[in-house]
Design an enzyme around this catalytic site. Structure first.
Site, PDB file in Angstrom:
ATOM      1  N   HIS A 122       0.823  -1.220   0.000  1.00 33.06           N
ATOM      2  CA  HIS A 122       0.000   0.000   0.000  1.00 33.06           C
ATOM      3  C   HIS A 122       0.853   1.264   0.000  1.00 33.06           C
ATOM      4  CE1 HIS A 122      -3.657  -2.431   1.663  1.00 33.06           C
ATOM      5  NE2 HIS A 122      -3.389  -2.686   0.414  1.00 33.06           N
ATOM      6  N   ASN A 221      -3.351 -12.333  16.033  1.00 34.38           N
ATOM      7  CA  ASN A 221      -4.260 -11.174  16.031  1.00 34.38           C
ATOM      8  C   ASN A 221      -4.939 -11.067  17.392  1.00 34.38           C
ATOM      9  OD1 ASN A 221      -6.518  -9.301  15.315  1.00 34.38           O
ATOM     10  ND2 ASN A 221      -5.753  -9.652  13.253  1.00 34.38           N
TER      11      ASN A 221
END
Ligand code: NAD
Length: 254
Positions: A122, A221
């Site tokens: 990104h 996570n």
């Protein structure tokens, strides 16, 4: 608290694996003080419509709104230091246990931690480009000036508007980075998926490509992700605690 047997299992898999790749998202950088986008308490999406401010159309229409919205992220990124999770990945690369980091983050904390092979899907803030003449500027110089004066940066060559080299909604991912990321994912036999909600495509396809190519998938996570069901192990907890624990456990095997 995460289960220590999961840490030992992942360390044993790392010990035997030949081609390990890390895939990271904003969650690896929250311990460095940079908020992610989708955690319930994050708030970066809460006050604005992302398609208005964080899209290329929104940027062209109203660059000031984009810069005002992104300003806290620029400031935090400017000040942030790599945390123990980034440093654990750097250590893995140093001991030849990591082929590459594929990241969705724009904060450059993997390279600051010392990782050499990093695919930034990104983009990043090292550079910024004029959207009129495409002249490339030093991102840090441009953004430091913006942090001082709050004004939309303009190109010294043509006075066009300058955009940091981060990928906004509606923009293509950098093709070479994406191809390299897919290549190492296909070649991997173990992928660590760290701190990503896995909700942003096409980046979120990368762990699927690794899985389809036969790699074991380890997800780290705080919360469940959309791809937990395909993982070989999911470890719930803070990446800044879990990754150093895995590396420590690996070092005891070597
Ligand atoms: P996301 O915000 O969608 O998801 C972050 C995930 O990380 C969540 O699932 C959350 O549970 C988890 N998480 C948060 N803190 C954690 C911790 N300490 N340990 C383990 N897990 C943790 O992030 P995404 O999937 O990367 O997608 C967001 C998009 O926003 C990306 O495109 C990225 O470019 C951009 N972004 C980047 C930064 C950055 O560069 N640091 C920050 C915010 C957003």
């Amino acid at each position: 608290m995460f289960k220590t047997e999961n840490i030992s299992t992942v360390a044993a898999w790392l010990h035997h694996a030949q081609h390990i790749v890390a895939f990271t998202g904003a969650g690896i950088s929250t311990p460095s003080g940079i908020p992610d986008f989708r955690s319930s308490d994050s708030g970066m999406w809460a006050t604005v419509d992302p398609m208005t401010v964080a899209s290329i159309y929104g940027f062209r229409h109203n660059p000031q709104a984009f810069y005002d919205w992104v300003r806290p992220l620029i400031q935090l990124t400017h000040d942030a230091k790599s945390n123990p999770a980034h440093l654990a990945l750097s250590k893995l690369e140093q001991i030849n246990k990591l082929d590459a980091v594929i990241t969705q983050n724009i904060d450059m904390l993997h390279t600051r931690a010392g990782n050499k092979t990093v695919y930034e899907l990104h983009g990043h803030m090292r550079e910024a480009t004029c959207i009129n003449c495409f002249h490339i500027h030093d991102g840090m110089v441009i953004l430091e000036k913006f942090l001082e004066d709050g004004k939309v940066p303009h190109c010294v060559k043509c006075n066009g508007i300058i955009k940091p080299n981060v990928i906004l909604f509606g923009e293509q991912l950098p093709i070479v980075e994406l191809q390299n990321a897919k290549k190492v994912a296909r070649n991997s036999d173990l992928m660590l998926v760290i701190g990503s909600s896995l909700e942003v495509a096409p980046a979120s396809d990368i762990p699927v490509i690794a899985k389809q190519s036969g790699a074991k998938i380890v997800i780290v996570n705080l919360e469940p992700t959309t791809l937990d069901s395909m993982a070989d192990i999911v470890i719930y907890g803070d990446a800044a605690e879990i990754l150093p624990a895995i590396v420590q456990s690996l070092e005891q095997l070597t």
